[in-house]
Each structure stands twice: as C-alpha cells, then as structure tokens.
Design a protein around this motif. Structure first.
Motif, PDB file in Angstrom:
ATOM      1  N   THR A  45      -6.450   7.478  -0.712  1.00  0.00           N
ATOM      2  CA  THR A  45      -5.103   6.919  -0.449  1.00  0.00           C
ATOM      3  C   THR A  45      -3.987   7.866  -0.880  1.00  0.00           C
ATOM      4  O   THR A  45      -2.820   7.604  -0.605  1.00  0.00           O
ATOM      5  CB  THR A  45      -4.846   5.547  -1.112  1.00  0.00           C
ATOM      6  OG1 THR A  45      -4.584   5.684  -2.519  1.00  0.00           O
ATOM      7  CG2 THR A  45      -5.997   4.588  -0.890  1.00  0.00           C
ATOM      8  N   TYR A  46      -4.304   8.996  -1.532  1.00  0.00           N
ATOM      9  CA  TYR A  46      -3.272   9.895  -2.057  1.00  0.00           C
ATOM     10  C   TYR A  46      -2.722  10.790  -0.955  1.00  0.00           C
ATOM     11  O   TYR A  46      -3.451  11.272  -0.086  1.00  0.00           O
ATOM     12  CB  TYR A  46      -3.865  10.758  -3.161  1.00  0.00           C
ATOM     13  CG  TYR A  46      -2.922  11.777  -3.746  1.00  0.00           C
ATOM     14  CD1 TYR A  46      -1.945  11.407  -4.657  1.00  0.00           C
ATOM     15  CD2 TYR A  46      -3.008  13.124  -3.375  1.00  0.00           C
ATOM     16  CE1 TYR A  46      -1.078  12.345  -5.208  1.00  0.00           C
ATOM     17  CE2 TYR A  46      -2.150  14.068  -3.918  1.00  0.00           C
ATOM     18  CZ  TYR A  46      -1.182  13.672  -4.822  1.00  0.00           C
ATOM     19  OH  TYR A  46      -0.325  14.605  -5.352  1.00  0.00           O
ATOM     20  N   TRP A  97       0.924   7.108  -2.503  1.00  0.00           N
ATOM     21  CA  TRP A  97      -0.330   6.511  -2.041  1.00  0.00           C
ATOM     22  C   TRP A  97      -0.046   5.603  -0.850  1.00  0.00           C
ATOM     23  O   TRP A  97       1.031   5.009  -0.732  1.00  0.00           O
ATOM     24  CB  TRP A  97      -0.976   5.710  -3.166  1.00  0.00           C
ATOM     25  CG  TRP A  97      -1.200   6.535  -4.394  1.00  0.00           C
ATOM     26  CD1 TRP A  97      -2.310   7.249  -4.714  1.00  0.00           C
ATOM     27  CD2 TRP A  97      -0.268   6.751  -5.463  1.00  0.00           C
ATOM     28  NE1 TRP A  97      -2.138   7.900  -5.912  1.00  0.00           N
ATOM     29  CE2 TRP A  97      -0.900   7.616  -6.400  1.00  0.00           C
ATOM     30  CE3 TRP A  97       1.027   6.312  -5.730  1.00  0.00           C
ATOM     31  CZ2 TRP A  97      -0.275   8.031  -7.565  1.00  0.00           C
ATOM     32  CZ3 TRP A  97       1.658   6.731  -6.885  1.00  0.00           C
ATOM     33  CH2 TRP A  97       1.015   7.577  -7.795  1.00  0.00           C
ATOM     34  N   SER A  98      -1.011   5.495   0.041  1.00  0.00           N
ATOM     35  CA  SER A  98      -0.884   4.613   1.202  1.00  0.00           C
ATOM     36  C   SER A  98      -2.281   4.103   1.531  1.00  0.00           C
ATOM     37  O   SER A  98      -3.170   4.114   0.675  1.00  0.00           O
ATOM     38  CB  SER A  98      -0.272   5.387   2.377  1.00  0.00           C
ATOM     39  OG  SER A  98      -0.078   4.539   3.487  1.00  0.00           O
ATOM     40  N   HIS A  99      -2.493   3.643   2.776  1.00  0.00           N
ATOM     41  CA  HIS A  99      -3.856   3.341   3.209  1.00  0.00           C
ATOM     42  C   HIS A  99      -4.631   4.644   3.363  1.00  0.00           C
ATOM     43  O   HIS A  99      -4.034   5.705   3.574  1.00  0.00           O
ATOM     44  CB  HIS A  99      -3.825   2.607   4.555  1.00  0.00           C
ATOM     45  CG  HIS A  99      -3.101   1.309   4.495  1.00  0.00           C
ATOM     46  ND1 HIS A  99      -3.665   0.158   4.016  1.00  0.00           N
ATOM     47  CD2 HIS A  99      -1.830   1.005   4.849  1.00  0.00           C
ATOM     48  CE1 HIS A  99      -2.773  -0.822   4.071  1.00  0.00           C
ATOM     49  NE2 HIS A  99      -1.655  -0.341   4.573  1.00  0.00           N
ATOM     50  N   PRO A 100      -5.935   4.618   3.273  1.00  0.00           N
ATOM     51  CA  PRO A 100      -6.708   5.845   3.486  1.00  0.00           C
ATOM     52  C   PRO A 100      -6.474   6.411   4.885  1.00  0.00           C
ATOM     53  O   PRO A 100      -6.359   5.662   5.867  1.00  0.00           O
ATOM     54  CB  PRO A 100      -8.159   5.386   3.318  1.00  0.00           C
ATOM     55  CG  PRO A 100      -8.084   4.130   2.519  1.00  0.00           C
ATOM     56  CD  PRO A 100      -6.798   3.480   2.909  1.00  0.00           C
ATOM     57  N   GLN A 116       0.789  -1.233   0.000  1.00  0.00           N
ATOM     58  CA  GLN A 116       0.000   0.000   0.000  1.00  0.00           C
ATOM     59  C   GLN A 116       0.820   1.281   0.000  1.00  0.00           C
ATOM     60  O   GLN A 116       0.369   2.291  -0.517  1.00  0.00           O
ATOM     61  CB  GLN A 116      -0.951   0.008   1.209  1.00  0.00           C
ATOM     62  CG  GLN A 116      -2.083  -0.991   1.099  1.00  0.00           C
ATOM     63  CD  GLN A 116      -2.903  -0.792  -0.164  1.00  0.00           C
ATOM     64  OE1 GLN A 116      -3.442   0.287  -0.400  1.00  0.00           O
ATOM     65  NE2 GLN A 116      -2.987  -1.818  -0.983  1.00  0.00           N
ATOM     66  N   SER A 144      -2.437  10.810   4.232  1.00  0.00           N
ATOM     67  CA  SER A 144      -3.157  10.386   3.035  1.00  0.00           C
ATOM     68  C   SER A 144      -4.640  10.694   3.197  1.00  0.00           C
ATOM     69  O   SER A 144      -5.178  10.682   4.311  1.00  0.00           O
ATOM     70  CB  SER A 144      -2.953   8.893   2.773  1.00  0.00           C
ATOM     71  OG  SER A 144      -3.388   8.128   3.872  1.00  0.00           O
ATOM     72  N   ASN A 199      -8.837  10.078   1.810  1.00  0.00           N
ATOM     73  CA  ASN A 199      -9.652   8.861   1.725  1.00  0.00           C
ATOM     74  C   ASN A 199      -9.559   8.165   0.374  1.00  0.00           C
ATOM     75  O   ASN A 199     -10.143   7.109   0.172  1.00  0.00           O
ATOM     76  CB  ASN A 199     -11.108   9.155   2.078  1.00  0.00           C
ATOM     77  CG  ASN A 199     -11.755  10.155   1.127  1.00  0.00           C
ATOM     78  OD1 ASN A 199     -11.130  10.590   0.163  1.00  0.00           O
ATOM     79  ND2 ASN A 199     -12.995  10.527   1.428  1.00  0.00           N
ATOM     80  N   ASN A 218       4.635   4.995   6.897  1.00  0.00           N
ATOM     81  CA  ASN A 218       3.248   5.285   7.252  1.00  0.00           C
ATOM     82  C   ASN A 218       2.952   4.719   8.634  1.00  0.00           C
ATOM     83  O   ASN A 218       3.794   4.034   9.238  1.00  0.00           O
ATOM     84  CB  ASN A 218       2.270   4.762   6.199  1.00  0.00           C
ATOM     85  CG  ASN A 218       2.238   3.238   6.107  1.00  0.00           C
ATOM     86  OD1 ASN A 218       2.757   2.531   6.972  1.00  0.00           O
ATOM     87  ND2 ASN A 218       1.626   2.729   5.045  1.00  0.00           N
ATOM     88  N   GLN A 231      -3.984   7.793   6.502  1.00  0.00           N
ATOM     89  CA  GLN A 231      -2.791   7.341   7.234  1.00  0.00           C
ATOM     90  C   GLN A 231      -1.817   8.497   7.436  1.00  0.00           C
ATOM     91  O   GLN A 231      -1.682   9.377   6.571  1.00  0.00           O
ATOM     92  CB  GLN A 231      -2.078   6.251   6.443  1.00  0.00           C
ATOM     93  CG  GLN A 231      -2.764   4.900   6.496  1.00  0.00           C
ATOM     94  CD  GLN A 231      -2.389   4.146   7.766  1.00  0.00           C
ATOM     95  OE1 GLN A 231      -1.233   3.867   8.013  1.00  0.00           O
ATOM     96  NE2 GLN A 231      -3.393   3.836   8.558  1.00  0.00           N
TER      97      GLN A 231
END
Length: 461
Positions: free
Chosen positions: A70-71, A44-47, A20, A66, A68, A91, A49
C-alpha cells in the motif's frame, strides 16, 4: 435477501476504501515545504493503485503507484518561497486529499533535550514575545513524545500557524531562531520540533549504529534505563520521533543536547558524528547541523560538563557543522536550564544566516583556541575567529590557569594583545600548558570584539 447482502457488502467496501488514501501526519494543511528543492512526499493507498498529484504552483501532473504493501512515494519540485498553495492527491478509486494553505519557504528540524523543548510559556523572555507572536508566515509542527523498539511510520503532530496560542508550548529557542530568520530572509519559515527533556543522544541514533561500535555501545550501557521521565535505550526515540518524518526535505537541523551525556563524555564527538551521518543518510540530504554548547552548571559529576563542552568544540571537525557558545547567558549556575532563550535562538539564526544563507557582516562564530607559544616564562595563546581582536568584560580576563612540567595548575594573570592572550603566573617559571574556564560551572569574561564568548579549552590533554 441476496441483493441486500451484496448492497451492504458494497457499502462496507466503500467505507473501508474511504480510509485507505493516507498521508503521514507531517503532510497536512498549513505545512511549509522547502523552497526550490526536490521534496519527497509519500503515503499509503490500496495496493497497486495509481496515485496522481496536482500542485497549484505548477501545471505538471505527478504520477506514481502504490506497491503491494500500500506504500507509495514520489517527489515534488518546489518553486521559490511563496504561497499559499494547494496540493491535491487522488488515487484510482476516486479518493482524494486536498492540502490547503501550503507555503513554500525554509524548513528547519529542531531537536535535543529539555533546553530545546523549553517552551515560550516557561522561558524567562518568552511570555512578552509570545503575546506578540502573530506570525502567519511561521508554521509550527510539534512532534509528540514517543519511543518505540521498532521504526514507526505515520507519526504524530499537526502543522499550526504561529499565534500566541499555538506558540505557547512550542520550543522557545526554535521560535526565536525562526523569527530572526524570517525577518532577515523575508520568506516563510517552518519549524519541526522533535525534542524530549532528559534524553541522551543515544536514543536519537538508529540502534544498529550504536550496536556496531564497541565504544559507543559501552558508553550507552552507562546510561541505564531507569529514568522515570524519559527512555535511555539506543534508537528508541529515533524510531518514533525521527523515522516518521524521514526523508522530508529540510534546510538544516538545530540541536541543543549534551547534558544527559556527561556521564560518558569521551565518546560524545564520535556519538554525534554517528548521529549526524545517520540523519543525513536518512533524510537524503547533506544538511547543515548547528548546535548549542551546553551551559555552565554546578551539579555535573566530576568534569563531565566541561569535557562535553570540549567534545562539542571537537564536533566542528564534522563537515557543515557550527556551534553556538552561551557561557555568558547563564543567570544561575545551579539551574541546568538557562532561562533566557531569545539570545540562544538568535545566535543560532546568525550562524544560519552567515553559513547557510551567505549573509555577510553578521558575527556568528566565537573565538576558538588555535595555538600556544612559550615566550620567556609566559604563554601566548592565539585564537581563530577574532579578526578585530578580543576584549574582556568587567576587568582583566579571568578563568585562566597555567602549569609547568609538574602539571600543577595555578591561577594565572592574562593580558589581551589583539587576537592573542598572554598568560603567566609567578609560581610557574617554565610553563608548558594553559587551561581556560576549565570547570563545569565556569563563567569567563573573554569575548571577541563583536561580543561572542570564548569557550573553555585546554592546551594539554
């Protein structure tokens, strides 16, 4: 059984989580970042985060989050040129990316069609230089050819340290530009090559910009879309080969294109102003834009080649632009690809060294037509960018024509006086207009005393 299911579900979540924390392909080992600048970085990561970034050139902790989708994005502030450094990104799930061997220096975007794409392996002066191209402070990022109907975000490509192997299929013009820049500035140089042979300029402009202008849209429609080697539709190359790298911080852009726009030359300056304005907005940076005027070539239709060259001189009206004239660097006017790329790259480097980096004493600008004056049956042409005067190679100046009120042009005799040329013809008693090198394949012999060629021009319209 329930415990086994929960355990396997947890493993699946962890495996999913490992993928992620992601970055665009542009952020990788061996990259170069623009020195002493705010440099956007994103991924991008988890929403929702927390994202924490540490850079080895500073003790500051950079934090962002990040959304919702993920950006995430933030800004790094880079030091003066140097390195190597590391960038560590984490993250709140404990995922981590460490970018190694990151250098700080000058980053240039190199774009256009085949003459920019032309590799060291293919160039007439590339192979010998390629064998000696062990330049650890020059880094190469080649964007893979791709087109899309919608904007792409991740992109393709890998940063490579410059070696004979890595530079073999890299843009020759770009490499020779970087080599001269590195020798004069003594800083790391990063090159992002995003070029595609045959592409008209419309493909590199956001589609909405073309659609919003009736003249540009009409010119774009003349391109069709039946070329087997590249697309021609507005915006599709921008979507896949430019959008994934915005808003990466760059020092400037090099552009070598125009051959594929000779079918509709009259709007080329307007089209390129649209491209430059759009790119500067997308990159959040009013960067310099230096370009190569297309070379003499026999097989353009009608006057398409010389008219594009005229438009490329008019492009100098766009702020922070500069042109390199290469009419003297053509070995075969039946080949659309001049074989020798080193002098092209070095002329671009001279332009950047002079205008961007403030180096003095470097001839970088060709003489340009300034004005004309009728003097007793002759016309005196005055030029800008010729402080030490003009010269001709191999005899008197060639490729001049002169006309009277009847608009019939005759071959003219030309004589240099300082930074002016006096033009006349026995057939024309009362001249009103002059044309110089006014054909697609003209190779004139008029230069500044510093050896830079005068481009084609006309005093009439």
């Amino acid at each position: 059984m329930k415990r086994i299911f929960v355990f396997l579900f947890s493993l699946a979540c962890i495996a999913s989580a490992e993928a992620q924390l992601r970055l665009p392909s542009l952020f990788d080992d061996h990259m170069i970042l623009q020195q002493q600048s705010p440099v956007p970085i994103w991924g991008w990561s988890h929403p929702s985060q927390d994202i924490v970034i540490h850079v080895s050139w500073d003790t500051t902790t950079i934090k962002t989050k990040s959304d919702n989708t993920t950006y995430w994005s933030t800004t790094l502030y880079t030091p003066p040129a140097g390195g190597p450094y590391t960038i560590t990104i984490k993250n709140s799930w404990g995922e981590q990316r460490i970018l190694q061997d990151v250098m700080i220096g000058e980053v240039w975007l190199c774009s256009g069609q085949s003459n920019m794409e032309w590799s060291m392996e293919a160039a007439g002066d590339g192979k010998l230089a390629m064998a000696q191209a062990n330049d650890p402070t020059i880094r190469l990022f080649h964007v893979s050819k791709s087109a899309a109907s919608f904007r792409q975000v991740h992109g393709e490509g890998t940063w490579k340290v410059c070696t004979p192997e890595s530079v073999k299929y890299f843009s020759a013009v770009s490499y020779f530009f970087a080599k001269k820049l590195q020798q004069n500035l003594n800083v790391p140089i990063g090159l992002i090559n995003t070029s595609w042979g045959g592409t008209p300029a419309e493909t590199w402009v956001p589609e909405a910009r073309i659609a919003a202008d009736a003249a540009l849209l009409a010119a774009a429609e003349k391109q069709g879309d039946d070329r087997p080697w590249c697309p021609s539709r507005p915006g599709v190359v921008f979507n896949a080969m430019i959008n994934p790298i915005v808003p990466f911080r760059i020092a400037g852009t090099l552009w070598y294109q125009g051959e594929s726009n000779t079918s509709a030359p009259d709007t080329y300056k307007q089209l390129m102003e649209t491209l430059i304005t759009a790119w500067r907005k997308e990159f959040l940076n009013d960067f310099p834009f230096y370009y190569v005027q297309i070379a003499p070539y026999t097989d353009y239709g009608m006057d398409g080649g010389v008219l594009i060259r005229e438009q490329q001189i008019k492009m100098l009206e766009i702020p922070k632009t500069g042109v390199v004239v290469i009419s003297d660097l053509v070995n075969n006017v039946k080949d659309i690809h001049p074989q020798f790329k080193k002098p092209v790259g070095e002329r671009l480097a001279n332009l950047a060294l002079s205008d961007t980096y403030g180096k003095t004493g470097i001839p970088s600008k060709s003489p340009l037509y300034k004005s004309m004056k009728v003097e007793k049956g002759k016309i005196r042409i005055t030029f800008d960018n010729a402080p030490n005067g003009l010269m001709s190679k191999g005899g008197e100046p060639t490729e001049f024509q002169i006309a009277g009120e009847d608009k019939k042009f005759y071959a003219a005799k030309a004589k240099i006086e300082g930074n002016t040329v006096i033009v006349s013809a026995k057939e024309v008693k009362n001249p009103v207009a002059v044309r110089f090198a006014w054909s697609n394949a003209s190779i004139p012999n008029l230069f500044s005393k510093e050896g830079l060629p005068v481009p084609s021009f006309r005093t009439d319209n």
